[in-house]
Design an enzyme around this catalytic site. Structure first.
Site, PDB file in Angstrom:
ATOM      1  N   SER A 182     -81.661 -27.185  34.686  1.00  0.00           N
ATOM      2  CA  SER A 182     -81.086 -27.841  35.872  1.00  0.00           C
ATOM      3  C   SER A 182     -80.531 -29.236  35.590  1.00  0.00           C
ATOM      4  O   SER A 182     -79.766 -29.763  36.398  1.00  0.00           O
ATOM      5  CB  SER A 182     -82.138 -27.959  36.981  1.00  0.00           C
TER       6      SER A 182
ATOM      7  N   LYS B 123     -76.853 -29.641  35.807  1.00  0.00           N
ATOM      8  CA  LYS B 123     -76.174 -29.649  37.105  1.00  0.00           C
ATOM      9  C   LYS B 123     -75.580 -31.020  37.449  1.00  0.00           C
ATOM     10  O   LYS B 123     -74.585 -31.113  38.169  1.00  0.00           O
ATOM     11  CB  LYS B 123     -77.151 -29.233  38.209  1.00  0.00           C
TER      12      LYS B 123
ATOM     13  N   TYR C 190     -72.460 -20.528  34.325  1.00  0.00           N
ATOM     14  CA  TYR C 190     -73.659 -21.224  34.807  1.00  0.00           C
ATOM     15  C   TYR C 190     -74.841 -21.033  33.852  1.00  0.00           C
ATOM     16  O   TYR C 190     -75.510 -22.002  33.469  1.00  0.00           O
ATOM     17  CB  TYR C 190     -73.998 -20.698  36.208  1.00  0.00           C
TER      18      TYR C 190
ATOM     19  N   TYR D 203     -86.477 -31.649  42.350  1.00  0.00           N
ATOM     20  CA  TYR D 203     -86.803 -30.521  43.250  1.00  0.00           C
ATOM     21  C   TYR D 203     -87.406 -31.081  44.547  1.00  0.00           C
ATOM     22  O   TYR D 203     -87.012 -32.174  44.967  1.00  0.00           O
ATOM     23  CB  TYR D 203     -87.763 -29.539  42.560  1.00  0.00           C
TER      24      TYR D 203
ATOM     25  N   VAL E 247     -86.401 -26.825  34.266  1.00  0.00           N
ATOM     26  CA  VAL E 247     -87.554 -25.944  34.193  1.00  0.00           C
ATOM     27  C   VAL E 247     -88.102 -25.816  32.769  1.00  0.00           C
ATOM     28  O   VAL E 247     -89.207 -25.321  32.551  1.00  0.00           O
ATOM     29  CB  VAL E 247     -87.181 -24.577  34.812  1.00  0.00           C
TER      30      VAL E 247
END
Lengths: 314, 314, 314, 314
Positions: free
Chosen positions: A70, A73, A198, A250, A268
């Site tokens: 992540s 991103k 992705y 998160y 993660v």
């Protein structure tokens, strides 16, 4: 100057702090949802800090390599903003924290229109990825990888193909999100193409020093520390910092803002990229995650640093 | 010194900016859910800025008085923290933004335990209010009012009893939230007692200069500008600033962080309290609200100021 | 005997009732979510009733052909039950009405385990379809089609390939549901294979008499009226009738149970299959749908019939 | 006649079946949310069946008395329908099963307007209770109690005041629901008045024979078996039967419809009222509840009876 003195202090304190924080790893669990990730050793902990004056300090397992997940991103958002501008990007994705899990579909169904709430949850990141153009999925992925290499100052950055394959094989929840967005007209692309891009950018393999270098560009407001040239418009760095602060960790982002107070993004795999604006770029890795999905030891280590040196933005 | 020069610039620009932002009020609606609030004139717009050196500037309708509403939640949180400490407060209320409406019950039912997600949504603010002790509801309300007076440097601060009564008579959704929390053991108090205290602190009547003075204490890290003494521990100011940044503007907080970038808290009366840490305390009022519940003209005015003078924290 | 007299009464009343109910079609809208469906003429209305003694009555547009859509879910459930038994089927799908839209994902995320609530919502029907075995998707589809032909007593029943293609091209929400179920282990199949089978059985083209004949088998407790042989175990007919009663008319099933009181299943094409147990099989079509997705005129016509002849089960 | 033979068979089988079903009670838990209820002995099991010809059979703990709880909702619905008609009642409450818990607030917030989905969930039952008129709460409660006495043919029926008090003291979730409905204009009454009436009718104390007699009136389509007079219009009995079938057993109603197939309503005290239309009224009690809130042993016993004697409506 003051920075240099502080960096020396960090150097002397960091090895012991890493060992202390490492003890907490037993409280966490290594992510198992992607089979490849589950292989990471739980008590790994490494940190790399670069300052804006060219100094750096490393401690712990800094040779450990892991996938960005992540964390990527943040940078695909920046690429999409650089290609299309704010208006286009924020027509596809919102600006608000959600309080839901990173892979939740609730708000997509409950809040019309079905625009993902922000670019750092999975639905939002997939929508953002679909905006990154190119003649083919391969070309679009290459563009992303090249940008990550530029930010990391590391031309050898590449995909962990095992993780990529593992994620592509088992990423059905992301497929579900993507087809939902496709149905709602948020995603106009071919779904499998977008997911391939992705899954690839999530699977870029880095070490803590790579993350620290990428963070350093943000800490410098978009300036490449090697060339002194602006490679990201300051405004987009600002936007990235807001999202990292409000939803980078998160649904423990609020807690992190209170206890650490720095823009950060976790993955993660246990990685965390964080910045002290104008001063430091930081890369951390500790694969054992707490219930909210953030590195137990990594968060603890950042909390010690921020507390001791009063780095909080707040 | 730099501050002084900037304040002069603000003084010269502000009157015209107020008139420009005031034009936007037609896009908004005055809150109607409390009958008393619906009486506010829609095109009212006022702003008051105090700097840490003792200077100040006012523009627009600064004599207009209005109730604090949700803005009071920042300060009841601070009182509860000062009385009970972080551990006790955060056992009753979380630290995370929700993305839901300020009066939503969804997460209370969906996420166990049923602890409100943060102290700035209604459920969380009611839980926080219940922590503020005293021998009677009257005494507990008095304590809150006295603290607000101290922060505002204004001993005449008092309740708008019409608004209080109106809110007490029609606040059934808050009653519903409070009984839900009572059922789940978050609220141990008598529900009507807590609601009475809650409705009262929401109904404290202020002007923009009162808000600016309260904000100034936060901008100074908890120091009373009149006495130079600390009246709020710095750590609790920090916590307040985090919540104002991540969830101070309802579910437009992310957008506000991107476009303005300052800790702020809005109220349904159209008030906004905002701070430029270390530099300014700001009070704004503009009763016409956008769909997310924030003052249309007020947000626009803060956006101009923050943009022009580069006040964003990010 | 009594049945025969009633059938004569129906014959004399039905033509006028059809014309009266047809007037209501203007209140509804033809489904537009599948482009092919949008072409149906709004004021079409047809009904075909077969009794268990071999008699029948038709009125209105009985030559109009349309696709079965969700009506097919009743019979794929029966096939799955016949192949695997109750325990296996109900390990993948629940028995409860949901109150949510037929394509909702809410309960899949909110209620653990993520088993679809019943076999008549899309998620449940996809899970059920995946249970129907065969050496290839083609063979599995053929098995379903053959069973539908047997029930309809019509060997020419076939797919409307335009509707099938249209649904396959645009069915992204069903893809989203299917990948969600795949992620949760409810669906073990290849997703595109299952969806192909699903889209095909939804696209089987019928007329009202086909539906009436299929319904008649259910009204007879599983007996083929041509041969007198049992082609569906009575227990599975019973289960089908329960689901038709509690969730056969989307989230207007309760209202239909109160106002009509017969087991029924509607489809987005405007078809309704209904039964009067032991007495009649009924097929209706009226493409103009109300907000809940049921044929406006068709529901009205069934309400008249059930009211006049006291057919309600309740 | 056939009925009489069957009743004899039931008489001979029932005692052993009760003992067999009683063994299952260990799988369940006695409701603890109302302190008074928690005192019921777990392995209690009683059943009373009355037929339309005046016969009856009892087995197990038929002298055990318990409160009606949610079973009362069937009859307050009937009273409201008799007072106001269908249109008025269904403007305040819907006709659809929800799939959610009986005390859920989700759909009230998520589905506009905030009308409770049906009269058998708590929100809906509270809305229905508020429709029952009278000059005072006392008079309104008396009217309900008198009607219950008439149905039970038992003039001594009265409140269990300990349970009533216990429920009134701790029923904060019902208060929360009621204030929510008040806010949305569904409930126009004084909230505490309505809740008092509601808590009272839930606390009416009965035995299995009382429930069986009440059920018998429904089985007879509204006819009082003592006088032969209609005391409930047939249409309202029909409506009650629909709700009992689609949502009488909480969110296990679908499963009960498949496995038992009779209109029924359960209560948290372990009672179940069920009917075989035209034939039997049945009262059961077994305080040990399964996860969905229904009597473990009671459901099992009804399943045996319905299976053996083919009572299912489907």
């Amino acid at each position: 100057m003051a920075n240099t003195i502080e960096l020396e202090q960090i150097k002397s304190l960091l090895p012991q702090w890493v060992e202390e924080s490492r003890q907490l790893a037993v409280q966490g669990k290594v992510a198992a949802y992607i089979p490849e990730l589950a292989k990471s050793p739980r008590d790994t902990l490494g940190i790399y800090i670069m300052d804006t004056a060219g100094g750096s300090v490393a401690a712990g397992d800094c040779s450990f390599s892991f996938t960005m997940q992540s964390i990527s991103k943040v940078f695909t958002l920046i690429i999409a903003l650089m290609e299309h501008g704010e208006a286009a990007v924020f027509s596809k994705v919102g600006m608000e924290p959600t309080g839901d899990n990173f892979n939740s579909m609730l708000k997509l169904e409950l809040v019309a229109p079905s625009r993902p709430f922000n670019p750092l949850i999975n639905a939002g990141a997939i929508a953002v990825t679909s905006l990154i153009g190119g003649d083919s999925p391969h070309e679009r992925s290459s563009k992303i990888l090249q940008f990550f290499r530029l930010l990391a100052g590391n031309d050898t950055l590449d995909y962990d193909l095992d993780v990529y394959q593992s994620e592509s094989d088992t990423g059905h929840l992301n497929r579900s999100l993507a087809y939902y967005l496709k149905d709602k007209g948020i995603l106009n692309d071919n779904v499998e193409d977008v997911l391939d891009i992705y899954f690839r950018h999530c699977a870029v393999k880095v070490t803590c020093s790579d993350l620290a270098r990428m963070a350093l560009v943000l800490a410098l407001g978009g300036i490449d520390p090697s060339t002194g040239k602006s490679i990201i418009p300051r405004r987009y760095v600002q936007i990235a910092k807001v999202f990292m602060t409000t939803c980078g960790m998160y649904n423990a982002s609020g807690e992190f803002a209170i206890n650490v107070g720095l823009p950060a993004k976790s993955g993660v795999s246990g990685g965390i990229l964080s910045i002290v604006p104008g001063r430091y770029g930081i890369g951390v890795v500790g694969p054992a995650l707490n219930k909210k999905g953030n590195s137990v030891a990594g968060v603890n280590l950042l909390e010690k640093l921020s507390g001791e040196f009063e780095w909080s933005l707040f």
